[in-house]
Write an enzyme that holds these catalytic residues in place. Sequence first.
Site, mmCIF file in Angstrom:
data_model
loop_
_atom_site.group_PDB
_atom_site.id
_atom_site.type_symbol
_atom_site.label_atom_id
_atom_site.label_comp_id
_atom_site.label_asym_id
_atom_site.label_seq_id
_atom_site.Cartn_x
_atom_site.Cartn_y
_atom_site.Cartn_z
ATOM 1 N N CYS A 37 -2.142 2.651 6.884
ATOM 2 C CA CYS A 37 -1.916 2.216 8.276
ATOM 3 C C CYS A 37 -2.353 3.291 9.255
ATOM 4 O O CYS A 37 -2.790 2.997 10.354
ATOM 5 C CB CYS A 37 -0.441 1.894 8.478
ATOM 6 S SG CYS A 37 0.648 3.243 7.969
ATOM 7 N N GLU A 91 7.083 -1.586 11.626
ATOM 8 C CA GLU A 91 6.054 -0.559 11.374
ATOM 9 C C GLU A 91 4.795 -1.320 10.979
ATOM 10 O O GLU A 91 4.725 -1.871 9.881
ATOM 11 C CB GLU A 91 6.486 0.371 10.229
ATOM 12 C CG GLU A 91 7.712 1.198 10.531
ATOM 13 C CD GLU A 91 7.434 2.342 11.481
ATOM 14 O OE1 GLU A 91 6.251 2.640 11.752
ATOM 15 O OE2 GLU A 91 8.403 2.942 11.961
ATOM 16 N N GLU A 113 -8.279 -3.890 12.208
ATOM 17 C CA GLU A 113 -7.873 -3.042 11.084
ATOM 18 C C GLU A 113 -8.573 -3.546 9.822
ATOM 19 O O GLU A 113 -8.306 -4.660 9.362
ATOM 20 C CB GLU A 113 -6.350 -3.106 10.897
ATOM 21 C CG GLU A 113 -5.867 -2.163 9.819
ATOM 22 C CD GLU A 113 -4.367 -2.243 9.578
ATOM 23 O OE1 GLU A 113 -3.823 -3.356 9.465
ATOM 24 O OE2 GLU A 113 -3.742 -1.171 9.479
ATOM 25 N N LYS A 159 13.043 -6.421 0.058
ATOM 26 C CA LYS A 159 11.999 -7.432 -0.176
ATOM 27 C C LYS A 159 10.683 -6.671 -0.268
ATOM 28 O O LYS A 159 9.941 -6.539 0.709
ATOM 29 C CB LYS A 159 12.006 -8.457 0.965
ATOM 30 C CG LYS A 159 10.724 -9.263 1.105
ATOM 31 C CD LYS A 159 10.356 -10.031 -0.166
ATOM 32 C CE LYS A 159 8.955 -10.630 -0.024
ATOM 33 N NZ LYS A 159 7.917 -9.782 -0.683
ATOM 34 N N GLY A 182 4.483 -3.699 7.514
ATOM 35 C CA GLY A 182 3.416 -4.577 7.048
ATOM 36 C C GLY A 182 2.441 -4.850 8.181
ATOM 37 O O GLY A 182 2.319 -4.058 9.118
ATOM 38 N N ASN A 212 0.811 -1.229 0.000
ATOM 39 C CA ASN A 212 0.000 0.000 0.000
ATOM 40 C C ASN A 212 0.840 1.273 0.000
ATOM 41 O O ASN A 212 0.301 2.366 -0.064
ATOM 42 C CB ASN A 212 -0.954 0.018 1.194
ATOM 43 C CG ASN A 212 -0.219 0.273 2.493
ATOM 44 O OD1 ASN A 212 0.805 -0.356 2.759
ATOM 45 N ND2 ASN A 212 -0.715 1.188 3.289
HETATM 46 P P1 NAD Z 1 1.933 -8.068 4.953
HETATM 47 O O1 NAD Z 1 2.338 -8.217 6.367
HETATM 48 O O2 NAD Z 1 1.055 -9.110 4.364
HETATM 49 O O3 NAD Z 1 3.229 -8.010 4.004
HETATM 50 C C1 NAD Z 1 4.311 -7.127 4.246
HETATM 51 C C2 NAD Z 1 5.594 -7.727 3.674
HETATM 52 O O4 NAD Z 1 5.842 -8.968 4.335
HETATM 53 C C3 NAD Z 1 5.509 -8.052 2.179
HETATM 54 O O5 NAD Z 1 6.766 -7.801 1.596
HETATM 55 C C4 NAD Z 1 5.196 -9.548 2.157
HETATM 56 O O6 NAD Z 1 5.686 -10.208 1.021
HETATM 57 C C5 NAD Z 1 5.907 -10.029 3.403
HETATM 58 N N1 NAD Z 1 5.245 -11.209 3.996
HETATM 59 C C6 NAD Z 1 3.941 -11.548 3.936
HETATM 60 N N2 NAD Z 1 3.721 -12.704 4.625
HETATM 61 C C7 NAD Z 1 4.912 -13.074 5.124
HETATM 62 C C8 NAD Z 1 5.346 -14.173 5.937
HETATM 63 N N3 NAD Z 1 4.496 -15.108 6.359
HETATM 64 N N4 NAD Z 1 6.644 -14.230 6.282
HETATM 65 C C9 NAD Z 1 7.495 -13.277 5.883
HETATM 66 N N5 NAD Z 1 7.155 -12.232 5.109
HETATM 67 C C10 NAD Z 1 5.887 -12.122 4.735
HETATM 68 O O7 NAD Z 1 1.305 -6.614 4.818
HETATM 69 P P2 NAD Z 1 0.607 -5.989 3.544
HETATM 70 O O8 NAD Z 1 -0.713 -6.639 3.364
HETATM 71 O O9 NAD Z 1 1.567 -5.967 2.412
HETATM 72 O O10 NAD Z 1 0.408 -4.466 4.007
HETATM 73 C C11 NAD Z 1 -0.680 -4.005 4.747
HETATM 74 C C12 NAD Z 1 -0.326 -3.888 6.213
HETATM 75 O O11 NAD Z 1 0.830 -3.068 6.377
HETATM 76 C C13 NAD Z 1 -1.419 -3.219 7.029
HETATM 77 O O12 NAD Z 1 -1.568 -3.898 8.242
HETATM 78 C C14 NAD Z 1 -0.863 -1.808 7.261
HETATM 79 O O13 NAD Z 1 -1.391 -1.179 8.410
HETATM 80 C C15 NAD Z 1 0.596 -2.068 7.375
HETATM 81 N N6 NAD Z 1 1.362 -0.868 7.092
HETATM 82 C C16 NAD Z 1 2.011 -0.254 8.110
HETATM 83 C C17 NAD Z 1 2.712 0.921 7.870
HETATM 84 C C18 NAD Z 1 3.433 1.630 8.973
HETATM 85 O O14 NAD Z 1 4.270 2.460 8.659
HETATM 86 N N7 NAD Z 1 3.150 1.352 10.222
HETATM 87 C C19 NAD Z 1 2.757 1.451 6.572
HETATM 88 C C20 NAD Z 1 2.087 0.781 5.558
HETATM 89 C C21 NAD Z 1 1.395 -0.386 5.822
#
Ligand code: NAD
Length: 471
Positions: free
Chosen positions: A278, A244, A378, A169, A222, A146
């Site tokens: 987020c 984060e 969320e 990554k 994430g 996002n």
């Molecule tokens: P996600 O946790 O699914 O993925 C984030 C990253 O982790 C990606 O690169 C993904 O390939 C990797 N990943 C996914 N599953 C994994 C696993 N089992 N093991 C290791 N790596 C894995 O998150 P998303 O859906 O890509 O993003 C949305 C989330 O991110 C929301 O919860 C949002 O609030 C959060 N977010 C936080 C911030 C912040 O700054 N706090 C900013 C943007 C998004």
Amino acid sequence: MIQIQSVYINGRFEQAHGTEIADIISPLDKSVMAQMRYADEVDTHKAIKAASKALLSFRYTSKEERKAYLKAIHDEILKRLDDLIEATILEYGASQERSKWSNLLSASVFLDQISVLDKYSFEKQINESTVVMEPVGVSALFTPWNSTAGSIAVKLSAALAAGCTVILKPSEFAPRQAAIIMESIAAAGLPEGVVNMVNGRGEVISKAFMESAEVTKISFTGSTSVGTILAKQSFDTMKRVTLELGGKSANIILDDADLTKAIPMALQAAFMNNGQACIAGTRLLVPESRLLEIQKQLVIEADKLKVGNPLTDKVDIGPLASERQYSRIQEYIRIGMEEGAKLLYGGLGYPEGLEQGYYVKPTIFVGVNNQMRIAREEIFGPVLSVIPYSNEDEAIAIANDTEYGLMAFVSTGNEGKGIKMAHQLKAGRVLVNTLKHDPLAPFGGYKHSGIGRENGVYGLEGFLEVKTLIK
Ligand code: NAD
């Protein structure tokens, strides 16, 4: 069919060793816009080797050298701005305004780190000792779909300023934006192996990172669920961790607020980035005494928001990023209705005439209490829950009654009162009467919204180890 690059190692793009091919679907019309061959653990181990080798010399580069690299990356990203904006719209569905803002920011944070380096001393005297700040080492940088360019830029600029080498990554669901950023970095002329990229399944790539003692830092943006897994796994090799994570931010409207300003701001806070943010202010806490007036105003302002195709129209809200996101938001709207919340605006299904993409109706629930799932989880889409409060102490208690703590918002006619309230809110950032972003000030969360802070000097120090020298 466009093939998106997923692997960059030792200064070269190469074909992934992995064999899985994924279709990249455009949220605008559900068409296959590109394909990507996923990187796997073999690619990842190779990238780790490259970063380890490059670290031997990069860690000793001078401030001036690092500043020159940061400036070169900034310049190269700006050259690709139009491509980045287009990819952010086609691949992700962001509005034109948001795409431009976020991608410009991804360039300017490299200049921000130059200004941090100008003032930062890597050596300081404490009592009788010299304290030396050293690069933490090979760093694995995980980013979400996002906020692709922005998240990569914030992490990468700080890591390079600190003298670390990295393996990016990015999210496998936003690979085109990540590839363009990687191409910009490649054009900036850094030494081989300083920045590498492997894009593919998170769990496959992270397993290789976790197995390696050479990776000493995980910087992850994430979801809270994945961040928690990675934090636990990191302990086996004592990797340093910055997280984060997610949010469920409260936006408190005080009874003295000017609603002509507070309500448009509340909708923007809730629906920014198509609601996939987020920091989104998804719990709107309103004084009971002004509930009806606020509800009326919310409908008037929501009517002004345009949902549509960001490529062809000037829209406020584009489609959600994927089929998964579309279904998730439908499910949460259903849950809200089943929990007894009342739909004030929006609801289930596609907005009329927008069935061809992953468009949803911006949705506002009233009659919500803070124990409902729509108030606690969320949702990550344009769904706002309006929660009434009877006095300010109760507003603070409701705002803090969440497992998250990334952001909070306060609207008031009395700034002093807003600031006093901000001190009582458990959130990493509190915005009083504004939606302004400060890219040099720390960003990060309390509680399950994360560990550590990014941006500016806090971001830099996230990539440094502390050594005390006594003589
Ligand atoms: P996600 O946790 O699914 O993925 C984030 C990253 O982790 C990606 O690169 C993904 O390939 C990797 N990943 C996914 N599953 C994994 C696993 N089992 N093991 C290791 N790596 C894995 O998150 P998303 O859906 O890509 O993003 C949305 C989330 O991110 C929301 O919860 C949002 O609030 C959060 N977010 C936080 C911030 C912040 O700054 N706090 C900013 C943007 C998004």
